[in-house]
Scaffold this motif. Structure first.
Motif, PDB file in Angstrom:
ATOM      1  N   VAL A 211       0.844  -1.207   0.000  1.00 20.67           N
ATOM      2  CA  VAL A 211       0.000   0.000   0.000  1.00 20.67           C
ATOM      3  C   VAL A 211       0.876   1.251   0.000  1.00 20.67           C
ATOM      4  O   VAL A 211       0.574   2.245  -0.683  1.00 20.67           O
ATOM      5  N   PHE A 212       1.970   1.231   0.755  1.00 27.83           N
ATOM      6  CA  PHE A 212       2.903   2.363   0.761  1.00 27.83           C
ATOM      7  C   PHE A 212       3.502   2.585  -0.628  1.00 27.83           C
ATOM      8  O   PHE A 212       3.649   3.725  -1.076  1.00 27.83           O
ATOM      9  N   VAL A 213       3.844   1.504  -1.314  1.00 28.67           N
ATOM     10  CA  VAL A 213       4.402   1.623  -2.666  1.00 28.67           C
ATOM     11  C   VAL A 213       3.358   2.212  -3.614  1.00 28.67           C
ATOM     12  O   VAL A 213       3.678   3.062  -4.458  1.00 28.67           O
ATOM     13  N   VAL A 214       2.111   1.776  -3.494  1.00 27.58           N
ATOM     14  CA  VAL A 214       1.050   2.304  -4.363  1.00 27.58           C
ATOM     15  C   VAL A 214       0.867   3.795  -4.147  1.00 27.58           C
ATOM     16  O   VAL A 214       0.775   4.583  -5.109  1.00 27.58           O
ATOM     17  N   LEU A 215       0.817   4.235  -2.889  1.00 28.92           N
ATOM     18  CA  LEU A 215       0.635   5.658  -2.596  1.00 28.92           C
ATOM     19  C   LEU A 215       1.833   6.475  -3.077  1.00 28.92           C
ATOM     20  O   LEU A 215       1.668   7.579  -3.614  1.00 28.92           O
ATOM     21  N   THR A 216       3.043   5.947  -2.884  1.00 31.62           N
ATOM     22  CA  THR A 216       4.230   6.654  -3.365  1.00 31.62           C
ATOM     23  C   THR A 216       4.228   6.755  -4.885  1.00 31.62           C
ATOM     24  O   THR A 216       4.595   7.789  -5.455  1.00 31.62           O
ATOM     25  N   PHE A 217       3.825   5.682  -5.540  1.00 33.26           N
ATOM     26  CA  PHE A 217       3.754   5.692  -7.002  1.00 33.26           C
ATOM     27  C   PHE A 217       2.768   6.743  -7.496  1.00 33.26           C
ATOM     28  O   PHE A 217       3.059   7.477  -8.458  1.00 33.26           O
ATOM     29  N   LEU A 218       1.611   6.863  -6.852  1.00 31.34           N
ATOM     30  CA  LEU A 218       0.624   7.857  -7.270  1.00 31.34           C
ATOM     31  C   LEU A 218       1.131   9.279  -7.038  1.00 31.34           C
ATOM     32  O   LEU A 218       0.995  10.155  -7.908  1.00 31.34           O
ATOM     33  N   GLY A 219       1.743   9.530  -5.856  1.00 32.61           N
ATOM     34  CA  GLY A 219       2.241  10.875  -5.564  1.00 32.61           C
ATOM     35  C   GLY A 219       3.399  11.282  -6.456  1.00 32.61           C
ATOM     36  O   GLY A 219       3.400  12.370  -7.036  1.00 32.61           O
ATOM     37  N   VAL A 220       4.385  10.398  -6.587  1.00 33.77           N
ATOM     38  CA  VAL A 220       5.544  10.713  -7.427  1.00 33.77           C
ATOM     39  C   VAL A 220       5.139  10.753  -8.896  1.00 33.77           C
ATOM     40  O   VAL A 220       5.666  11.560  -9.672  1.00 33.77           O
ATOM     41  N   GLY A 221       4.187   9.890  -9.288  1.00 31.87           N
ATOM     42  CA  GLY A 221       3.724   9.908 -10.674  1.00 31.87           C
ATOM     43  C   GLY A 221       3.071  11.227 -11.038  1.00 31.87           C
ATOM     44  O   GLY A 221       3.274  11.745 -12.151  1.00 31.87           O
ATOM     45  N   TYR A 222       2.309  11.789 -10.097  1.00 31.65           N
ATOM     46  CA  TYR A 222       1.694  13.098 -10.367  1.00 31.65           C
ATOM     47  C   TYR A 222       2.765  14.176 -10.502  1.00 31.65           C
ATOM     48  O   TYR A 222       2.717  14.996 -11.433  1.00 31.65           O
ATOM     49  N   LEU A 223       3.732  14.193  -9.586  1.00 25.46           N
ATOM     50  CA  LEU A 223       4.805  15.182  -9.670  1.00 25.46           C
ATOM     51  C   LEU A 223       5.618  15.006 -10.949  1.00 25.46           C
ATOM     52  O   LEU A 223       6.012  16.000 -11.585  1.00 25.46           O
ATOM     53  N   PHE A 224       5.861  13.754 -11.354  1.00 23.98           N
ATOM     54  CA  PHE A 224       6.656  13.511 -12.553  1.00 23.98           C
ATOM     55  C   PHE A 224       5.955  14.043 -13.801  1.00 23.98           C
ATOM     56  O   PHE A 224       6.582  14.746 -14.618  1.00 23.98           O
ATOM     57  N   GLN A 225       4.668  13.738 -13.956  1.00 26.61           N
ATOM     58  CA  GLN A 225       3.976  14.234 -15.151  1.00 26.61           C
ATOM     59  C   GLN A 225       3.840  15.746 -15.131  1.00 26.61           C
ATOM     60  O   GLN A 225       3.875  16.399 -16.180  1.00 26.61           O
ATOM     61  N   PHE A 226       3.704  16.335 -13.942  1.00 23.12           N
ATOM     62  CA  PHE A 226       3.596  17.789 -13.844  1.00 23.12           C
ATOM     63  C   PHE A 226       4.905  18.452 -14.261  1.00 23.12           C
ATOM     64  O   PHE A 226       4.902  19.401 -15.072  1.00 23.12           O
ATOM     65  N   HIS A 227       6.029  17.968 -13.748  1.00 21.62           N
ATOM     66  CA  HIS A 227       7.315  18.591 -14.072  1.00 21.62           C
ATOM     67  C   HIS A 227       7.771  18.217 -15.481  1.00 21.62           C
ATOM     68  O   HIS A 227       8.496  19.005 -16.111  1.00 21.62           O
ATOM     69  N   LEU A 228       7.382  17.063 -15.977  1.00 19.62           N
ATOM     70  CA  LEU A 228       7.704  16.756 -17.371  1.00 19.62           C
ATOM     71  C   LEU A 228       6.972  17.723 -18.298  1.00 19.62           C
ATOM     72  O   LEU A 228       7.537  18.178 -19.311  1.00 19.62           O
ATOM     73  N   ARG A 229       5.756  18.066 -17.952  1.00 20.80           N
ATOM     74  CA  ARG A 229       5.023  19.055 -18.745  1.00 20.80           C
ATOM     75  C   ARG A 229       5.689  20.423 -18.652  1.00 20.80           C
ATOM     76  O   ARG A 229       5.750  21.163 -19.642  1.00 20.80           O
ATOM     77  N   LEU A 230       6.210  20.776 -17.474  1.00 19.77           N
ATOM     78  CA  LEU A 230       6.912  22.049 -17.334  1.00 19.77           C
ATOM     79  C   LEU A 230       8.199  22.066 -18.149  1.00 19.77           C
ATOM     80  O   LEU A 230       8.535  23.078 -18.768  1.00 19.77           O
ATOM     81  N   VAL A 231       8.924  20.948 -18.152  1.00 18.95           N
ATOM     82  CA  VAL A 231      10.167  20.882 -18.928  1.00 18.95           C
ATOM     83  C   VAL A 231       9.871  21.060 -20.415  1.00 18.95           C
ATOM     84  O   VAL A 231      10.545  21.826 -21.115  1.00 18.95           O
ATOM     85  N   LEU A 232       8.852  20.369 -20.917  1.00 21.51           N
ATOM     86  CA  LEU A 232       8.548  20.423 -22.346  1.00 21.51           C
ATOM     87  C   LEU A 232       7.896  21.737 -22.763  1.00 21.51           C
ATOM     88  O   LEU A 232       7.821  22.036 -23.953  1.00 21.51           O
ATOM     89  N   SER A 233       7.427  22.521 -21.807  1.00 20.25           N
ATOM     90  CA  SER A 233       6.837  23.822 -22.119  1.00 20.25           C
ATOM     91  C   SER A 233       7.706  24.990 -21.675  1.00 20.25           C
ATOM     92  O   SER A 233       7.260  26.140 -21.727  1.00 20.25           O
TER      93      SER A 233
END
Length: 291
Positions: free
Chosen positions: A183-205
């Motif tokens: 469950v800890f891995v799932v929650l970490t994956f969701l939180g880090v996944g959101y940050l990753f897609q957000f900052h990847l969008r910032l990098v590409l823009s």
């Protein structure tokens, strides 16, 4: 006799006049009290009917009003403010391309270490994906027929404790630890996944977290004025990626390294400029203080 009757009539008239005066005075007092109550009630009502005071317009940061290559002045540090730089209230310094302040590392994330931050998110995300893949079968087999069969086989084999007879089937003692960890891995994956897609969008823009909010307000203001707005620092996906990660292959660029950024933090005349080089092949040293 007639004089007595006239005197009695005068006395009755005087008493009637006094009664009327008393009644008038009482009516006047009642009217005053009623008027006082009415005024008291009318006061708040009239205050409610007053038009609300106009709201103050939101304060616009000074950097939003500057051009893409325009320098400003930092009143906090008392020095010139380069484009895309912001003052760090905790570190008490100007930071080029400041994205945010990280409380876990006690440092600002900006031009020189933003690539490290995005690379960290990338590695954590892949680590969580690997953990989800490896732990999926043991997590699903913590209950059910395979779990019961593993217990029976361990008992039939004469083991004092439950063993891993069937692969990927946890023992009863491991079930709780496995469930909490997964469950800890799932929650970490969701939180880090959101940050990753957000900052990847910032990098590409070609934006930072601070600029993304300011650019959103600029875009809304332009839409209200019937105009279009574009980010002056955005040079396309490829150039925006190279501004942060350089010209190396993406798989090599996301590997941990201590190399410095290849290009200046701000495009010049719509093009990326390498450190120590300006357009036209003219070499010139470019100094830039940042954290």
């Amino acid at each position: 006799q007639q004089a007595k009757e006239s005197a009695k009539q005068v006395q009755e008239n005087n008493s009637n006049v006094l009664d009327r005066e008393d009644g008038d005075s009482q009516n006047i007092g009642l009217r005053r009290r009623l008027s006082g109550l009415t005024d008291d009630k009318a006061g708040p009502k009239s205050a409610q009917n007053e038009p609300p005071s106009p709201r103050k317009p939101p304060k616009i940061p000074a950097w939003v009003l500057l051009g893409p290559e325009e320098w400003g002045w930092c009143p906090h540090s008392g020095q010139p403010k380069p484009p895309r730089s912001h003052y760090d209230q905790i570190g008490n310094c100007l930071v080029l391309n400041m994205d945010h302040y990280c409380p876990w590392t006690f440092n600002s994330v900006g031009y020189f270490n933003y690539r490290y931050f995005v690379t960290f998110l990338t590695h954590v995300l892949f680590g969580m994906m690997y953990s989800l893949y490896v732990g999926y079968r043991p997590f699903m087999n913590r209950n059910g027929e395979l779990h019961e069969q593993n217990i029976r086989l361990s008992q039939q084999a004469g083991h004092a404790s439950i063993q891993h007879i069937i692969p990927f089937v946890p023992t009863p003692e491991e079930r709780l630890v496995l469930a909490v960890a997964y469950v800890f891995v799932v929650l970490t994956f969701l939180g880090v996944g959101y940050l990753f897609q957000f900052h990847l969008r910032l990098v590409l823009s070609a934006q930072t977290t601070i600029e993304e909010r300011g650019n959103a307000s600029r875009k809304r203001a332009a839409e209200k004025a019937g105009k279009s707005w574009t980010n002056s620092y955005c040079l396309g996906y490829k150039a925006n990626w190279q501004l942060v990660f350089g010209t190396q292959h993406p798989l090599i660029a996301i590997m941990p390294s201590s190399r410095k950024p290849e290009f200046l933090p701000v495009p010049v005349n719509g093009k990326l400029v390498r450190w120590g080089k300006l357009q036209g092949g003219m070499k010139e040293s470019v100094g830039c203080n940042a954290v």
